[in-house]
Scaffold this active site. Structure first.
Site, PDB file in Angstrom:
ATOM      1  N   LYS A  91       0.868  -1.182   0.000  1.00  0.00           N
ATOM      2  CA  LYS A  91       0.000   0.000   0.000  1.00  0.00           C
ATOM      3  C   LYS A  91       0.904   1.230   0.000  1.00  0.00           C
ATOM      4  O   LYS A  91       1.940   1.244   0.688  1.00  0.00           O
ATOM      5  CB  LYS A  91      -0.885  -0.033   1.260  1.00  0.00           C
ATOM      6  CG  LYS A  91      -1.878   1.123   1.352  1.00  0.00           C
ATOM      7  CD  LYS A  91      -2.761   0.994   2.595  1.00  0.00           C
ATOM      8  CE  LYS A  91      -3.802   2.094   2.686  1.00  0.00           C
ATOM      9  NZ  LYS A  91      -4.654   1.984   3.884  1.00  0.00           N
ATOM     10  N   SER A 149      -9.629   2.045   2.910  1.00  0.00           N
ATOM     11  CA  SER A 149      -8.732   2.813   2.075  1.00  0.00           C
ATOM     12  C   SER A 149      -7.687   1.977   1.346  1.00  0.00           C
ATOM     13  O   SER A 149      -7.056   2.466   0.422  1.00  0.00           O
ATOM     14  CB  SER A 149      -8.007   3.862   2.920  1.00  0.00           C
ATOM     15  OG  SER A 149      -7.190   3.229   3.900  1.00  0.00           O
ATOM     16  N   SER A 154      -9.997  -0.446   7.044  1.00  0.00           N
ATOM     17  CA  SER A 154      -9.403  -0.339   5.709  1.00  0.00           C
ATOM     18  C   SER A 154      -8.695  -1.568   5.184  1.00  0.00           C
ATOM     19  O   SER A 154      -8.260  -1.564   4.034  1.00  0.00           O
ATOM     20  CB  SER A 154      -8.433   0.831   5.664  1.00  0.00           C
ATOM     21  OG  SER A 154      -9.163   2.012   5.550  1.00  0.00           O
TER      22      SER A 154
HETATM   23  N1  GLN Z   1     -13.131   4.360   6.296  1.00  0.00           N
HETATM   24  C1  GLN Z   1     -12.543   4.808   7.534  1.00  0.00           C
HETATM   25  C2  GLN Z   1     -12.127   6.233   7.376  1.00  0.00           C
HETATM   26  O1  GLN Z   1     -12.476   6.801   6.416  1.00  0.00           O
HETATM   27  C3  GLN Z   1     -11.392   3.938   7.903  1.00  0.00           C
HETATM   28  C4  GLN Z   1     -10.173   4.190   7.104  1.00  0.00           C
HETATM   29  C5  GLN Z   1      -9.018   3.337   7.480  1.00  0.00           C
HETATM   30  O2  GLN Z   1      -9.195   2.289   8.130  1.00  0.00           O
HETATM   31  N2  GLN Z   1      -7.839   3.798   7.138  1.00  0.00           N
HETATM   32  O3  GLN Z   1     -11.480   6.801   8.189  1.00  0.00           O
END
Ligand code: GLN
Length: 498
Positions: free
Chosen positions: A76, A151, A175
């Protein structure tokens, strides 16, 4: 060969039936063919991959390879990679080449894994759909009009599209698990503290946790084995729990042991807790049907099902959307255009340079969170919002502790629906935030959890099942998921055309 299990790929490498260079070349060719359709990768490192593959082949020829030596992998783009762009999905870092490797990147290099490239992500890991990337959305390989989740959507899509067998991700509020579910693969977020955050660009430091994507739990175990470890010199929150030393004194644990050690353990007697709040409302019918069927399968395999309660879990989203932006507003203050990252071409004085660089470098969702975070931390609001959210966080962790007196693992949905359409929720941040209703409480408590494929819903799109474990219970979670995967073949299904 990239379609095979890691165990089979590693055996073929060991027996010299395939070389690491051939695998890397195949992975890059698959990316070249498929990436224009799904935009899973933002950067490829062809020369670096081939050099690493040649080095892996030498190690293997000398009989010195480990389970990951010569295996292609993607990181990532939140993990710093020396000499290769690390953008974090942001214009702010679109020109940033890190002078050092993240701890996780170093560990995987040392294990001989071959990084082919960096994967697309929501900017600074803020999002649930990958639509917040400066480099355009990643598309779901099962249906390219749908999101892959976020994400870590690029990593999940790359594994689902059979471009790489494994990839890294991070999970601050879901995420890893949510994109794993939406892309039909397996993903695990380990206990907070077990994977070093050194060189992992910070979003919300008390929640961010690195973890693993693979097609199966067995493959995730192999990758996670190489990622976890105490890193107390570079990450002050690195933590593997406590251990008794020879003189009976409690000391920091330095090793979690082999996370594959429970793969072969049958499920007889495993107590699976179903939180009644997760099943009361919110889940779409198709997701509910797949989740129920997966739980029935676990029962068939010998598990017993008990009802548990997480009464405060419904407060996880409001608590998270105070704590995470608060930490983000502080973490992202380092991006000022002075030392690295985007700097506005034209500005008046220093203050104007900060303002213009940040205004130009950050996208809309990142700005929203910086504003919210600054607000909840400001004098007069700190007690009303931030402290209250921290109290909720404790109550949520206590709920899990109480549930784990009745069960060994907790099961439930990952996402309330299958993958949604690109653009469907992007104008409605609250709708988007609700995608993480089943995943966020786990991060607030710091617990390990995984998502594994559990069937298909509307539109023939994948559904995931979430398994949540107690602290340092990764091996148990992976073992349970592996037993499920021995009896089912959801994790072997591939999207058409990849
Ligand atoms: N969707 C969540 C957010 O927008 C979690 C994102 C993540 O786990 N990095 O913060």
């Amino acid at each position: 060969m990239i379609d095979s299990s890691l165990k089979d790929i590693a055996a073929a490498l060991r027996d010299r039936k395939v070389s690491a260079v051939e695998l890397a070349t195949d992975s890059l060719a698959r990316i070249d063919a498929g990436n224009p359709k799904i935009n899973a990768f933002v950067t490829l490192d062809r020369d670096g991959a081939l050099a690493a593959a040649r080095a892996a082949d030498e190690r293997l020829a000398a009989g010195q390879g480990g389970p990951l030596t010569g295996i292609p992998l993607a990181h990532k783009d939140v993990f710093c990679t020396e000499g290769v762009l690390t953008t974090c999905g942001s214009k702010m870092l679109s020109n940033f080449v890190s002078p050092y490797d993240a701890h996780v990147v170093s560990l995987l290099k040392a294990a001989g894994a071959v990084m082919v490239g960096k994967t697309n992500m929501d900017e600074f890991a803020m999002g649930s759909s990958n639509e917040n990337s400066h480099f355009g959305p990643t598309r779901n390989p099962w249906d390219t009009t749908k999101v892959p989740g976020g994400s870590s959507g690029g990593s999940a899509a790359a594994v689902a599209a059979r471009m790489v067998p494994i990839a890294t991700g991070t999970d601050t509020g879901g995420s890893i698990r949510q994109p794993a579910a939406l892309c039909g693969i397996t993903g695990i977020k380990p206990t907070y503290g077990t994977v070093s955050r050194y060189g992992m660009i910070a979003y919300a430091s008390s929640l961010d946790q690195g973890g693993a994507f693979g097609r199966s739990a067995e493959d995730c175990a192999a990758l996670l084995n190489a990622m976890v470890g105490l890193d107390d010199t570079k990450d002050s929150t690195s933590w593997l729990g406590l251990d008794l030393n020879e003189s009976g004194k409690l000391v920091p644990n330095t090793d979690l042991g082999d996370l594959s050690r429970e793969l072969a353990i049958p499920l007889t007697g495993l107590r699976i807790g179903l939180p009644k709040e997760f099943f009361a409302e919110g889940m779409e019918g198709d997701v509910r049907a797949a989740v129920d069927a997966a739980i029935a399968e676990y029962r068939k395999l010998g598990a017993t099902i008990v009802e548990v309660s997480l009464p405060n879990a419904r407060l996880a989203i409001p608590a998270y959307y105070v704590i995470a932006p608060a930490e983000a507003s502080s973490n992202l203050s380092r991006f000022d255009g002075v030392r690295y990252g985007h700097r506005a071409a034209e500005y008046g004085d220093l203050n104007d340079m900060y303002c213009k660089s940040r205004a130009q470098g950050f996208g809309g969702e990142v700005k929203r969170r910086i504003l919210v975070g600054t607000y909840v931390l400001s004098h007069g609001y700190y007690d009303a919002y931030y402290i209250k959210a921290q109290k909720l966080r404790r109550l949520i962790a206590n709920d899990f502790a109480a549930a784990f007196t009745q069960c060994d693992v907790i099961a439930g949905p990952v996402s309330p629906s299958v993958a949604f359409g690109i653009g469907e929720k992007s104008d409605d941040p609250v709708q988007m935030y609700l995608s993480d209703i089943y995943t966020i409480a786990v991060n607030l408590a710091g617990l390990p959890a995984l998502s594994h494929p559990a069937g298909f819903g509307v539109g023939n799109l994948p559904v995931g099942l979430q398994l949540i474990g107690n602290y340092f219970g990764e091996a148990r979670l992976l073992g349970a998921a592996h037993q499920f995967q021995q009896a089912t073949d959801w994790h072997l299904r591939a999207p058409a055309g990849f």
